[in-house]
Design an enzyme around this catalytic site. Structure first.
Site, PDB file in Angstrom:
ATOM      1  N   CYS A   1     -27.746  67.250  31.147  1.00  0.00           N
ATOM      2  CA  CYS A   1     -26.190  66.624  30.897  1.00  0.00           C
ATOM      3  C   CYS A   1     -25.701  66.234  32.185  1.00  0.00           C
ATOM      4  CB  CYS A   1     -25.394  67.809  30.475  1.00  0.00           C
ATOM      5  SG  CYS A   1     -25.871  68.669  28.900  1.00  0.00           S
TER       6      CYS A   1
ATOM      7  N   ARG B   1     -24.612  64.226  26.824  1.00  0.00           N
ATOM      8  CA  ARG B   1     -25.366  65.609  26.446  1.00  0.00           C
ATOM      9  C   ARG B   1     -26.806  65.414  26.342  1.00  0.00           C
ATOM     10  NH1 ARG B   1     -25.324  68.788  20.779  1.00  0.00           N
ATOM     11  NH2 ARG B   1     -25.832  70.419  21.548  1.00  0.00           N
TER      12      ARG B   1
ATOM     13  N   GLY C   1     -26.063  72.337  32.568  1.00  0.00           N
ATOM     14  CA  GLY C   1     -26.914  73.790  33.427  1.00  0.00           C
ATOM     15  C   GLY C   1     -27.066  74.699  31.930  1.00  0.00           C
ATOM     16  N   GLU C   2     -27.291  75.780  32.542  1.00  0.00           N
ATOM     17  CA  GLU C   2     -27.278  77.171  31.385  1.00  0.00           C
ATOM     18  C   GLU C   2     -26.672  78.251  31.948  1.00  0.00           C
ATOM     19  OE1 GLU C   2     -30.782  76.304  28.234  1.00  0.00           O
ATOM     20  OE2 GLU C   2     -31.322  77.302  29.987  1.00  0.00           O
TER      21      GLU C   2
END
Length: 373
Positions: free
Chosen positions: A2, A45, A71-72
């Site tokens: 992203c 995205r 990120g995560e």
């Protein structure tokens, strides 16, 4: 994973869309914006978690607070359960929704609850908040233009649109009411003289396995870079134990020792292996594009970016998420120059310095080369 933009100090819909257009490569799966009188958010995205419903910006229950995140968040299942228990309703299974509700509860302190790799911008129109992970795995930059403060994932999005552009420091937050401050330092842990080697090995193995398995969080296909070296081989081997199948990827010149070693490892762990043979001509041809996406002309960074560019291109044909061994040399003293350190030059201090510098070196290289594809 992203590309994000954020503007505080005046709505700027056209500027937001223009900045997002420079980062289509970071997020080819969709785009979204949110606007108020004093703020704008933009998001490109790459769909990893909840591909069907996780389009960003993501909102709180009333739609008054929005986030654009990159990120995560690896501890999001635990945080999600905590938020639900506190009465929040989450509308997606995207990890990026968690900071919105945490911000409602905790304000700027919410960043300290997050474990993962992330940069995000968040607003309700009356305040603006931004944060970046402790190591700086995910990029963020900012600059000003008149009364506006402008944020973006890449420098190229800010070129010509903001003045005095700077890197957003890793482990810091920004709040429009209070400015910049650190929320978490990189821990420095001195050597443990009292730990025997068996205990050290046990703890390293446990930590490695936990670190790798939590990074398998994905709703789309996942693979691993595999050079045949120790770092990537361990990561691929552990990941393979938890997956029905694992795609691995290697690049090198004809007769490369790395390619040969990677084949041995791939056969041993029974991965679906892919490799690409590089030629001098195609490396030379790709260099202008590599430097454009790398956003650096540092010769060492460019040199290491070349194979990363081609292996990322190869991997993108099969998977959307990749595991890679960045940081292992800095954690375990893998570089040759570390041999020069001794009593007068403590190695542990140099390793800490190396890890704190990763965001401008190898982490920048791997982020830009993977996101280019």
């Amino acid at each position: 994973m992203c590309g994000i933009t954020g503007i505080w100090g005046g709505c700027a819909e056209a500027l937001t869309r223009e900045m997002m257009q420079t980062m289509v490569h970071r997020g080819p799966d969709g785009s979204g914006t949110a606007h108020w009188d004093q703020a704008s958010l933009g998001h490109r995205r790459l769909a990893i978690m909840d591909p069907a419903k996780g389009a960003q910006p993501l909102y709180n229950e009333s739609g008054s607070v929005a986030i654009a995140a990159n990120g995560e968040i690896y501890n999001f299942p635990r945080l999600k359960d905590r938020l639900i228990a506190a009465g929040h309703t989450l509308s997606t299974s995207s990890d990026s929704e968690v900071p919105v509700h945490l911000f409602e509860q905790m304000g700027a302190d919410c960043a300290g609850e997050l474990e993962g790799m992330f940069s995000f911008v968040l607003s309700d129109g009356n305040q603006f908040f931004a944060a970046r992970d402790t190591v700086g795995i995910k990029p963020l930059y900012y600059g000003t233009r008149g009364s506006r403060t402008i944020f973006a994932s890449e420098l190229k999005a800010l070129a010509g649109k903001a003045d005095a552009v700077q890197e957003f420091p890793p482990g810091w937050i920004y709040h429009s009411h209070t400015g910049f401050r650190p929320f978490r330092d990189m821990p420095y842990l001195p050597p443990r003289e009292d730990m025997d080697s068996d205990e050290a090995v046990r703890r390293i193995r446990t930590t490695l396995e936990e670190s790798i398995t939590k990074r398998l969080m994905s709703d789309v296909p996942l693979g691993a870079f595999l050079s045949g070296g120790l770092d990537s081989s361990i990561i691929a081997a552990v990941a393979r134990q938890h997956l029905d199948e694992l795609h691995t990827f290697s690049v090198g010149t004809e007769g490369s020792a790395d390619l040969k070693a990677a084949r041995v490892v791939a056969e041993h762990i029974d991965s679906i292996h892919h490799e690409y043979i590089l030629t001098e001509d195609e490396i030379r041809s790709a260099l202008p594009e590599i430097i454009y996406y790398l956003e650096s002309f540092d010769q060492d960074l460019v040199r290491s970016a070349v194979p990363c560019w081609f292996v990322s291109k190869l991997a993108s044909q099969q998977v959307k998420v990749i595991l890679t061994g960045e940081g292992a040399d800095e954690l375990f003293g893998g570089y040759t120059y570390y041999k020069d350190f001794g009593a007068d030059m403590p190695l542990d201090e140099e390793l800490h310095r190396s890890i704190c510098s990763l965001h401008n070196i190898n982490l920048q290289r791997v982020d830009r080369m993977t996101m280019a594809h």
